[in-house]
Design a protein around this motif. Structure first.
Motif, PDB file in Angstrom:
ATOM      1  N   THR A 275       0.369  -1.086  -0.329  1.00  0.00           N
ATOM      2  CA  THR A 275      -0.081  -0.029   0.135  1.00  0.00           C
ATOM      3  C   THR A 275       1.229   0.829   0.087  1.00  0.00           C
ATOM      4  O   THR A 275       1.680   1.537   0.328  1.00  0.00           O
ATOM      5  N   ASP A 276       0.748   2.175  -0.834  1.00  0.00           N
ATOM      6  CA  ASP A 276       1.034   3.854  -0.894  1.00  0.00           C
ATOM      7  C   ASP A 276       0.820   4.597   0.576  1.00  0.00           C
ATOM      8  O   ASP A 276      -0.153   4.345   0.982  1.00  0.00           O
ATOM      9  N   THR A 279      -1.310   7.970  -0.535  1.00  0.00           N
ATOM     10  CA  THR A 279      -2.922   8.087  -0.845  1.00  0.00           C
ATOM     11  C   THR A 279      -3.525   6.784  -0.903  1.00  0.00           C
ATOM     12  O   THR A 279      -4.897   6.391  -1.022  1.00  0.00           O
ATOM     13  N   ASN A 283       0.327  -0.067  -3.678  1.00  0.00           N
ATOM     14  CA  ASN A 283       1.923   0.826  -4.339  1.00  0.00           C
ATOM     15  C   ASN A 283       2.338  -0.071  -5.695  1.00  0.00           C
ATOM     16  O   ASN A 283       1.728  -0.970  -6.011  1.00  0.00           O
ATOM     17  N   ARG A 284       3.945   0.212  -6.425  1.00  0.00           N
ATOM     18  CA  ARG A 284       4.129  -0.652  -7.550  1.00  0.00           C
ATOM     19  C   ARG A 284       4.004  -1.729  -6.662  1.00  0.00           C
ATOM     20  O   ARG A 284       3.631  -2.982  -7.565  1.00  0.00           O
ATOM     21  N   THR A 335      -6.079  10.983  -6.499  1.00  0.00           N
ATOM     22  CA  THR A 335      -6.278   9.995  -5.908  1.00  0.00           C
ATOM     23  C   THR A 335      -8.546   9.553  -5.985  1.00  0.00           C
ATOM     24  O   THR A 335      -8.111   8.757  -6.142  1.00  0.00           O
ATOM     25  N   GLY A 349      -3.468   2.118  -8.526  1.00  0.00           N
ATOM     26  CA  GLY A 349      -2.170   2.572  -7.456  1.00  0.00           C
ATOM     27  C   GLY A 349      -1.818   3.399  -8.165  1.00  0.00           C
ATOM     28  O   GLY A 349      -1.326   3.826  -9.454  1.00  0.00           O
ATOM     29  N   ARG A 350      -0.704   3.870  -6.823  1.00  0.00           N
ATOM     30  CA  ARG A 350       0.543   4.127  -7.742  1.00  0.00           C
ATOM     31  C   ARG A 350       1.382   3.597  -7.843  1.00  0.00           C
ATOM     32  O   ARG A 350       2.181   2.830  -7.518  1.00  0.00           O
ATOM     33  N   TYR A 351       1.808   4.006  -9.355  1.00  0.00           N
ATOM     34  CA  TYR A 351       2.863   3.278  -9.894  1.00  0.00           C
ATOM     35  C   TYR A 351       4.724   3.724  -9.114  1.00  0.00           C
ATOM     36  O   TYR A 351       5.650   3.404  -9.149  1.00  0.00           O
ATOM     37  N   GLY A 352       4.178   5.066  -9.550  1.00  0.00           N
ATOM     38  CA  GLY A 352       5.789   5.823  -8.632  1.00  0.00           C
ATOM     39  C   GLY A 352       5.630   7.072  -9.068  1.00  0.00           C
ATOM     40  O   GLY A 352       5.146   7.059 -10.240  1.00  0.00           O
TER      41      GLY A 352
END
Length: 430
Positions: A275-276, A279, A283-284, A335, A349-352
Protein backbone atom coordinates in the motif's frame (compact mmCIF):
# COMPACT_ATOMS: atom_id res chain seq x y z
CA UNK A 1 -17.08 -73.48 55.19
CA UNK A 2 -13.43 -74.45 55.59
CA UNK A 3 -11.00 -72.48 57.76
CA UNK A 4 -8.83 -69.70 56.34
CA UNK A 5 -5.11 -70.29 55.98
CA UNK A 6 -2.53 -67.83 54.58
CA UNK A 7 -4.35 -64.78 53.17
CA UNK A 8 -3.11 -63.03 50.03
CA UNK A 9 -1.71 -59.50 50.26
CA UNK A 10 -4.31 -58.33 47.74
CA UNK A 11 -7.10 -58.57 50.31
CA UNK A 12 -6.34 -54.99 51.32
CA UNK A 13 -8.03 -53.97 48.08
CA UNK A 14 -11.33 -55.37 49.36
CA UNK A 15 -11.56 -52.58 51.93
CA UNK A 16 -12.95 -50.26 49.27
CA UNK A 17 -15.32 -52.85 47.79
CA UNK A 18 -19.05 -53.37 48.20
CA UNK A 19 -19.91 -57.08 47.82
CA UNK A 20 -23.41 -58.42 47.23
CA UNK A 21 -24.09 -62.03 48.33
CA UNK A 22 -27.16 -63.74 46.83
CA UNK A 23 -27.85 -67.07 48.59
CA UNK A 24 -31.20 -68.65 49.45
CA UNK A 25 -29.73 -70.81 52.25
CA UNK A 26 -29.87 -68.58 55.32
CA UNK A 27 -27.00 -70.26 57.16
CA UNK A 28 -24.69 -70.19 54.12
CA UNK A 29 -25.65 -66.57 53.44
CA UNK A 30 -24.86 -65.49 57.00
CA UNK A 31 -21.56 -67.39 57.01
CA UNK A 32 -20.45 -65.74 53.78
CA UNK A 33 -21.53 -62.33 55.04
CA UNK A 34 -19.64 -62.82 58.32
CA UNK A 35 -16.46 -63.86 56.50
CA UNK A 36 -16.56 -61.08 53.93
CA UNK A 37 -17.44 -58.33 56.40
CA UNK A 38 -13.97 -58.79 57.95
CA UNK A 39 -12.30 -57.70 54.68
CA UNK A 40 -14.77 -55.83 52.49
CA UNK A 41 -15.82 -52.24 52.97
CA UNK A 42 -19.47 -53.25 52.80
CA UNK A 43 -21.44 -56.49 52.44
CA UNK A 44 -25.12 -56.72 51.50
CA UNK A 45 -27.20 -59.88 51.07
CA UNK A 46 -30.17 -61.16 49.10
CA UNK A 47 -32.27 -64.28 49.70
CA UNK A 48 -32.93 -65.05 46.01
CA UNK A 49 -32.08 -63.94 42.48
CA UNK A 50 -34.93 -61.45 42.18
CA UNK A 51 -34.01 -59.77 45.45
CA UNK A 52 -30.37 -59.80 44.38
CA UNK A 53 -31.17 -58.15 41.03
CA UNK A 54 -33.20 -55.44 42.76
CA UNK A 55 -30.34 -54.86 45.22
CA UNK A 56 -27.89 -54.55 42.33
CA UNK A 57 -30.07 -52.01 40.54
CA UNK A 58 -30.44 -49.95 43.69
CA UNK A 59 -26.94 -50.17 45.22
CA UNK A 60 -24.64 -51.07 42.31
CA UNK A 61 -22.19 -53.23 44.29
CA UNK A 62 -18.64 -53.74 43.03
CA UNK A 63 -18.64 -57.57 43.13
CA UNK A 64 -21.50 -60.09 43.13
CA UNK A 65 -21.32 -63.58 44.68
CA UNK A 66 -24.30 -65.79 43.91
CA UNK A 67 -25.61 -69.28 44.38
CA UNK A 68 -27.14 -70.91 41.28
CA UNK A 69 -30.33 -72.63 42.40
CA UNK A 70 -32.57 -70.02 44.04
CA UNK A 71 -36.33 -69.39 44.00
CA UNK A 72 -38.00 -66.81 41.72
CA UNK A 73 -34.81 -66.14 39.72
CA UNK A 74 -31.79 -68.40 39.39
CA UNK A 75 -28.25 -67.20 39.99
CA UNK A 76 -27.38 -67.60 36.31
CA UNK A 77 -30.43 -65.60 35.21
CA UNK A 78 -29.57 -62.89 37.73
CA UNK A 79 -25.95 -62.88 36.55
CA UNK A 80 -27.05 -62.58 32.93
CA UNK A 81 -29.25 -59.58 33.77
CA UNK A 82 -26.41 -57.93 35.74
CA UNK A 83 -23.90 -58.47 32.93
CA UNK A 84 -26.37 -56.96 30.48
CA UNK A 85 -26.50 -53.82 32.64
CA UNK A 86 -22.78 -53.62 33.40
CA UNK A 87 -20.39 -56.18 31.87
CA UNK A 88 -17.50 -54.87 34.00
CA UNK A 89 -19.02 -56.05 37.32
CA UNK A 90 -17.35 -59.31 38.42
CA UNK A 91 -19.82 -62.12 39.15
CA UNK A 92 -18.62 -65.18 41.08
CA UNK A 93 -20.72 -68.36 41.23
CA UNK A 94 -20.89 -70.56 44.29
CA UNK A 95 -21.98 -73.93 42.95
CA UNK A 96 -22.03 -77.67 43.34
CA UNK A 97 -22.76 -78.09 39.61
CA UNK A 98 -20.21 -79.65 37.31
CA UNK A 99 -22.18 -80.47 34.15
CA UNK A 100 -21.14 -79.14 30.74
CA UNK A 101 -24.37 -77.20 30.08
CA UNK A 102 -23.87 -75.16 33.24
CA UNK A 103 -20.29 -74.25 32.32
CA UNK A 104 -21.16 -73.42 28.71
CA UNK A 105 -23.92 -71.06 29.77
CA UNK A 106 -21.75 -69.43 32.44
CA UNK A 107 -19.06 -68.84 29.80
CA UNK A 108 -21.64 -67.26 27.48
CA UNK A 109 -22.82 -64.98 30.30
CA UNK A 110 -19.26 -63.95 31.15
CA UNK A 111 -18.99 -65.34 34.68
CA UNK A 112 -15.70 -64.22 36.26
CA UNK A 113 -15.05 -67.08 38.68
CA UNK A 114 -16.35 -70.20 40.42
CA UNK A 115 -16.18 -71.52 43.96
CA UNK A 116 -17.24 -75.11 44.56
CA UNK A 117 -19.39 -75.95 47.58
CA UNK A 118 -18.55 -76.42 50.37
CA UNK A 119 -16.89 -73.03 50.08
CA UNK A 120 -13.18 -72.91 50.85
CA UNK A 121 -12.55 -69.51 52.45
CA UNK A 122 -9.01 -69.17 51.11
CA UNK A 123 -10.08 -69.99 47.55
CA UNK A 124 -12.92 -67.49 47.71
CA UNK A 125 -10.75 -64.76 49.23
CA UNK A 126 -7.99 -65.29 46.67
CA UNK A 127 -10.54 -65.04 43.88
CA UNK A 128 -12.02 -61.89 45.42
CA UNK A 129 -8.54 -60.39 45.88
CA UNK A 130 -7.83 -61.01 42.20
CA UNK A 131 -11.09 -59.38 41.12
CA UNK A 132 -10.53 -56.47 43.51
CA UNK A 133 -7.06 -55.90 42.04
CA UNK A 134 -8.52 -55.82 38.52
CA UNK A 135 -11.23 -53.37 39.62
CA UNK A 136 -8.75 -51.13 41.42
CA UNK A 137 -6.44 -51.07 38.41
CA UNK A 138 -9.40 -50.22 36.17
CA UNK A 139 -10.40 -47.43 38.55
CA UNK A 140 -6.84 -46.13 38.64
CA UNK A 141 -6.69 -46.22 34.85
CA UNK A 142 -10.03 -44.40 34.69
CA UNK A 143 -8.76 -41.81 37.18
CA UNK A 144 -5.60 -41.32 35.13
CA UNK A 145 -7.69 -41.01 31.98
CA UNK A 146 -9.93 -38.51 33.76
CA UNK A 147 -6.90 -36.51 34.84
CA UNK A 148 -5.53 -36.47 31.29
CA UNK A 149 -8.96 -35.54 29.92
CA UNK A 150 -9.08 -32.66 32.38
CA UNK A 151 -5.62 -31.50 31.29
CA UNK A 152 -6.62 -31.78 27.63
CA UNK A 153 -9.99 -30.11 28.18
CA UNK A 154 -8.42 -26.99 29.72
CA UNK A 155 -5.69 -26.85 27.07
CA UNK A 156 -6.16 -23.74 24.90
CA UNK A 157 -5.24 -25.75 21.80
CA UNK A 158 -7.86 -27.83 20.03
CA UNK A 159 -7.12 -31.54 20.43
CA UNK A 160 -8.90 -34.49 18.87
CA UNK A 161 -8.10 -38.14 18.33
CA UNK A 162 -9.12 -40.53 15.61
CA UNK A 163 -9.54 -44.25 16.19
CA UNK A 164 -9.09 -45.69 12.72
CA UNK A 165 -11.26 -43.35 10.66
CA UNK A 166 -13.73 -42.37 13.39
CA UNK A 167 -13.62 -39.49 15.84
CA UNK A 168 -13.27 -40.82 19.38
CA UNK A 169 -12.21 -37.76 21.41
CA UNK A 170 -12.50 -33.97 21.15
CA UNK A 171 -11.35 -31.73 23.98
CA UNK A 172 -13.76 -29.33 25.65
CA UNK A 173 -11.99 -26.28 24.20
CA UNK A 174 -12.70 -27.47 20.66
CA UNK A 175 -16.29 -28.47 21.43
CA UNK A 176 -17.01 -25.05 22.94
CA UNK A 177 -15.42 -23.31 19.96
CA UNK A 178 -17.50 -25.35 17.51
CA UNK A 179 -20.66 -24.87 19.57
CA UNK A 180 -21.21 -28.62 20.06
CA UNK A 181 -22.53 -29.89 23.38
CA UNK A 182 -20.57 -33.13 23.26
CA UNK A 183 -18.81 -35.59 20.98
CA UNK A 184 -22.06 -37.30 19.95
CA UNK A 185 -23.53 -33.96 18.89
CA UNK A 186 -20.44 -33.16 16.84
CA UNK A 187 -20.48 -36.57 15.19
CA UNK A 188 -24.07 -35.87 14.21
CA UNK A 189 -23.12 -32.54 12.66
CA UNK A 190 -24.87 -30.51 15.37
CA UNK A 191 -22.72 -27.42 15.93
CA UNK A 192 -22.76 -23.64 15.43
CA UNK A 193 -22.00 -23.82 11.71
CA UNK A 194 -18.34 -22.89 11.53
CA UNK A 195 -16.67 -23.88 8.27
CA UNK A 196 -13.14 -25.31 8.21
CA UNK A 197 -10.97 -24.20 5.30
CA UNK A 198 -7.91 -26.41 4.81
CA UNK A 199 -5.57 -26.35 1.82
CA UNK A 200 -8.03 -24.19 -0.09
CA UNK A 201 -11.02 -26.51 0.47
CA UNK A 202 -14.04 -25.96 2.70
CA UNK A 203 -15.33 -28.66 5.07
CA UNK A 204 -17.89 -29.22 7.77
CA UNK A 205 -15.65 -29.90 10.83
CA UNK A 206 -17.72 -33.02 11.57
CA UNK A 207 -16.93 -34.39 8.09
CA UNK A 208 -13.65 -36.17 8.70
CA UNK A 209 -12.71 -36.04 5.01
CA UNK A 210 -10.46 -33.09 5.90
CA UNK A 211 -8.28 -35.34 8.08
CA UNK A 212 -7.13 -37.21 4.95
CA UNK A 213 -5.34 -34.04 3.79
CA UNK A 214 -3.07 -33.99 6.84
CA UNK A 215 0.57 -34.95 6.44
CA UNK A 216 1.57 -37.06 9.45
CA UNK A 217 5.30 -36.85 8.84
CA UNK A 218 7.26 -35.29 11.69
CA UNK A 219 7.43 -31.52 11.60
CA UNK A 220 4.80 -31.15 8.87
CA UNK A 221 2.03 -28.64 9.52
CA UNK A 222 -0.94 -27.17 7.69
CA UNK A 223 -2.63 -23.81 7.98
CA UNK A 224 -6.38 -23.88 8.53
CA UNK A 225 -8.99 -21.16 8.82
CA UNK A 226 -12.29 -21.40 10.66
CA UNK A 227 -14.92 -19.13 9.18
CA UNK A 228 -17.28 -17.75 11.85
CA UNK A 229 -20.87 -18.96 12.26
CA UNK A 230 -23.37 -17.10 10.06
CA UNK A 231 -24.44 -13.68 11.41
CA UNK A 232 -22.21 -14.11 14.48
CA UNK A 233 -20.19 -10.96 13.90
CA UNK A 234 -17.01 -12.88 14.72
CA UNK A 235 -13.84 -12.74 12.66
CA UNK A 236 -12.25 -15.77 11.09
CA UNK A 237 -9.61 -17.60 13.10
CA UNK A 238 -6.37 -19.04 11.75
CA UNK A 239 -4.73 -22.19 13.12
CA UNK A 240 -1.62 -24.27 12.62
CA UNK A 241 -2.67 -27.92 12.32
CA UNK A 242 -0.47 -30.94 12.95
CA UNK A 243 -1.22 -34.67 13.02
CA UNK A 244 0.77 -37.45 14.67
CA UNK A 245 -0.05 -41.09 13.99
CA UNK A 246 0.40 -43.98 16.42
CA UNK A 247 -0.01 -47.06 14.17
CA UNK A 248 0.46 -49.53 17.03
CA UNK A 249 -2.60 -48.01 18.72
CA UNK A 250 -4.48 -47.30 15.48
CA UNK A 251 -4.77 -43.72 16.72
CA UNK A 252 -4.05 -40.28 15.29
CA UNK A 253 -3.77 -37.14 17.43
CA UNK A 254 -4.58 -33.85 15.71
CA UNK A 255 -3.88 -30.45 17.27
CA UNK A 256 -4.95 -26.95 16.27
CA UNK A 257 -2.81 -24.07 17.56
CA UNK A 258 -4.40 -20.63 17.28
CA UNK A 259 -2.10 -18.30 15.34
CA UNK A 260 -4.78 -15.70 14.58
CA UNK A 261 -2.83 -12.76 16.10
CA UNK A 262 0.28 -13.75 14.16
CA UNK A 263 -1.69 -14.29 10.95
CA UNK A 264 -3.41 -10.93 11.42
CA UNK A 265 -0.07 -9.24 11.99
CA UNK A 266 1.30 -10.83 8.82
CA UNK A 267 -1.82 -9.78 6.91
CA UNK A 268 -1.41 -6.19 8.06
CA UNK A 269 2.27 -6.24 7.15
CA UNK A 270 1.43 -7.61 3.68
CA UNK A 271 -1.16 -4.87 3.21
CA UNK A 272 1.28 -2.21 4.36
CA UNK A 273 3.98 -3.59 2.10
CA UNK A 274 1.60 -3.38 -0.87
CA UNK A 275 0.00 0.00 0.00
CA UNK A 276 1.17 3.50 -0.84
CA UNK A 277 1.52 5.44 2.40
CA UNK A 278 0.50 8.81 0.92
CA UNK A 279 -2.59 7.84 -1.09
CA UNK A 280 -3.72 4.60 0.59
CA UNK A 281 -3.97 2.77 -2.75
CA UNK A 282 -1.75 -0.03 -4.06
CA UNK A 283 1.93 0.77 -4.43
CA UNK A 284 4.22 -0.58 -7.14
CA UNK A 285 4.70 -3.91 -5.34
CA UNK A 286 0.95 -4.29 -4.84
CA UNK A 287 0.32 -3.44 -8.49
CA UNK A 288 2.91 -5.99 -9.64
CA UNK A 289 1.23 -8.72 -7.58
CA UNK A 290 -2.24 -7.80 -8.85
CA UNK A 291 -1.06 -7.57 -12.46
CA UNK A 292 0.58 -11.01 -12.27
CA UNK A 293 -2.60 -12.50 -10.83
CA UNK A 294 -4.99 -10.84 -13.30
CA UNK A 295 -2.77 -11.52 -16.30
CA UNK A 296 -2.70 -15.27 -15.65
CA UNK A 297 -6.40 -15.32 -14.80
CA UNK A 298 -7.12 -13.66 -18.15
CA UNK A 299 -4.93 -16.23 -19.90
CA UNK A 300 -6.84 -19.10 -18.26
CA UNK A 301 -10.25 -17.69 -19.16
CA UNK A 302 -9.32 -16.16 -22.54
CA UNK A 303 -10.34 -12.70 -21.27
CA UNK A 304 -8.72 -9.46 -22.44
CA UNK A 305 -6.78 -7.47 -19.86
CA UNK A 306 -6.03 -3.78 -20.31
CA UNK A 307 -3.78 -1.45 -18.35
CA UNK A 308 -4.06 2.33 -18.19
CA UNK A 309 -1.02 4.29 -17.10
CA UNK A 310 -1.23 8.04 -16.54
CA UNK A 311 0.60 10.87 -14.87
CA UNK A 312 0.14 14.55 -14.06
CA UNK A 313 1.35 16.91 -16.74
CA UNK A 314 4.09 19.31 -15.60
CA UNK A 315 3.91 18.00 -12.03
CA UNK A 316 7.45 19.21 -11.35
CA UNK A 317 6.18 22.75 -11.77
CA UNK A 318 3.61 22.14 -9.01
CA UNK A 319 6.31 21.05 -6.57
CA UNK A 320 8.58 23.91 -7.57
CA UNK A 321 5.88 26.58 -7.34
CA UNK A 322 3.86 25.39 -4.34
CA UNK A 323 6.20 23.04 -2.49
CA UNK A 324 6.16 19.30 -1.93
CA UNK A 325 3.34 19.34 0.68
CA UNK A 326 1.08 20.93 -1.93
CA UNK A 327 2.27 18.34 -4.45
CA UNK A 328 1.40 15.56 -2.01
CA UNK A 329 -2.06 17.10 -1.51
CA UNK A 330 -2.57 17.07 -5.30
CA UNK A 331 -1.63 13.38 -5.49
CA UNK A 332 -4.07 12.53 -2.68
CA UNK A 333 -6.86 14.59 -4.28
CA UNK A 334 -6.26 13.00 -7.68
CA UNK A 335 -6.44 9.56 -6.06
CA UNK A 336 -9.86 10.35 -4.56
CA UNK A 337 -11.12 11.67 -7.89
CA UNK A 338 -9.97 8.68 -9.95
CA UNK A 339 -11.17 6.16 -7.33
CA UNK A 340 -14.77 7.25 -7.99
CA UNK A 341 -14.47 6.00 -11.58
CA UNK A 342 -12.71 2.63 -11.26
CA UNK A 343 -14.81 -0.51 -10.97
CA UNK A 344 -14.79 -2.92 -8.02
CA UNK A 345 -12.81 -5.52 -9.95
CA UNK A 346 -10.22 -2.99 -11.21
CA UNK A 347 -6.97 -2.39 -9.35
CA UNK A 348 -5.86 1.23 -8.99
CA UNK A 349 -2.44 2.10 -7.67
CA UNK A 350 0.41 4.57 -7.58
CA UNK A 351 3.12 3.32 -9.91
CA UNK A 352 5.70 5.83 -8.72
CA UNK A 353 6.02 9.60 -8.23
CA UNK A 354 3.11 11.24 -10.06
CA UNK A 355 2.47 8.14 -12.20
CA UNK A 356 -0.59 5.92 -11.65
CA UNK A 357 -1.75 2.59 -13.07
CA UNK A 358 -5.20 1.02 -13.50
CA UNK A 359 -5.44 -2.74 -14.11
CA UNK A 360 -8.74 -3.44 -15.89
CA UNK A 361 -9.65 -7.16 -16.23
CA UNK A 362 -12.09 -8.31 -18.93
CA UNK A 363 -11.65 -4.98 -20.68
CA UNK A 364 -10.63 -4.33 -24.27
CA UNK A 365 -8.86 -1.26 -25.68
CA UNK A 366 -12.09 0.49 -26.70
CA UNK A 367 -13.66 0.22 -23.23
CA UNK A 368 -10.38 1.18 -21.53
CA UNK A 369 -10.13 4.23 -23.81
CA UNK A 370 -13.63 5.38 -22.83
CA UNK A 371 -12.70 5.08 -19.14
CA UNK A 372 -9.46 7.00 -19.69
CA UNK A 373 -11.26 9.75 -21.61
CA UNK A 374 -13.76 10.19 -18.76
CA UNK A 375 -10.91 10.42 -16.29
CA UNK A 376 -8.99 12.90 -18.46
CA UNK A 377 -12.03 15.16 -18.79
CA UNK A 378 -12.87 15.03 -15.06
CA UNK A 379 -9.29 15.85 -14.08
CA UNK A 380 -9.21 18.81 -16.49
CA UNK A 381 -12.47 20.17 -15.00
CA UNK A 382 -11.43 19.65 -11.39
CA UNK A 383 -10.08 22.45 -9.21
CA UNK A 384 -7.25 21.21 -7.00
CA UNK A 385 -6.78 23.03 -3.65
CA UNK A 386 -4.06 25.71 -3.75
CA UNK A 387 -3.10 24.70 -7.28
CA UNK A 388 -6.15 25.08 -9.48
CA UNK A 389 -6.39 23.27 -12.81
CA UNK A 390 -4.23 20.33 -13.86
CA UNK A 391 -4.22 17.84 -16.70
CA UNK A 392 -3.16 14.22 -17.09
CA UNK A 393 -1.87 12.17 -20.02
CA UNK A 394 -2.91 8.52 -20.50
CA UNK A 395 -1.38 5.47 -22.18
CA UNK A 396 -3.34 2.26 -22.78
CA UNK A 397 -2.40 -1.27 -23.81
CA UNK A 398 -4.37 -4.53 -23.97
CA UNK A 399 -2.67 -7.91 -23.75
CA UNK A 400 -2.01 -9.75 -26.96
CA UNK A 401 -0.05 -12.73 -28.32
CA UNK A 402 3.42 -13.00 -26.82
CA UNK A 403 2.67 -10.52 -24.03
CA UNK A 404 3.62 -10.91 -20.40
CA UNK A 405 2.89 -8.54 -17.50
CA UNK A 406 6.09 -6.56 -18.03
CA UNK A 407 5.66 -6.18 -21.78
CA UNK A 408 2.03 -5.11 -21.31
CA UNK A 409 3.02 -2.28 -18.96
CA UNK A 410 5.92 -1.36 -21.24
CA UNK A 411 3.54 -0.90 -24.19
CA UNK A 412 1.18 1.21 -22.07
CA UNK A 413 4.15 3.30 -20.92
CA UNK A 414 5.20 3.79 -24.55
CA UNK A 415 1.65 4.96 -25.33
CA UNK A 416 1.90 7.44 -22.43
CA UNK A 417 5.14 8.74 -23.90
CA UNK A 418 3.33 9.24 -27.22
CA UNK A 419 0.59 11.18 -25.39
CA UNK A 420 3.22 13.44 -23.85
CA UNK A 421 4.91 13.96 -27.18
CA UNK A 422 1.56 14.68 -28.80
CA UNK A 423 0.87 17.66 -26.58
CA UNK A 424 -0.27 16.14 -23.24
CA UNK A 425 -3.84 16.06 -21.83
CA UNK A 426 -4.73 13.23 -24.15
CA UNK A 427 -5.27 9.45 -24.36
CA UNK A 428 -3.18 7.18 -26.58
CA UNK A 429 -3.66 3.42 -26.98
CA UNK A 430 -1.22 0.87 -28.34
Amino acid sequence: MTQRKNLPQGLRGLRTMHILVAEDDRFAREQLSLLLSRFAGRVSTAADGMEGLDAFKYDRPDIVITDINMPRLSGLDMAQAIKAMDPSVPVILVTAHSDAKFFLRSIDIGIDGYVIKPVDADSLLKLLAKQAAVLLEARAAEARAGMFRFILDINPNFILTLGGESLDYVNRTFLDFLGATDLAALRGGHHAGRVLELDGRAFDPADLAWTKLLDQREGRTHQAVFAPPPASGERERTFLVSAVGFPELDRTIITFTDITPLAEERRILRIRAATDALTGIANRAGLAEALEREFHRGQRHAATLSVIIFDIDHFKNVNDAYGHPAGDAVLAELTRLVATHVRDHDTFGRYGGEEFLIIAPQTGVAEATLLAERLRADVARHRFPAVGSLTCSFGIAADGPGDNPDSLVARADAALYDAKQGGRDRVVAR
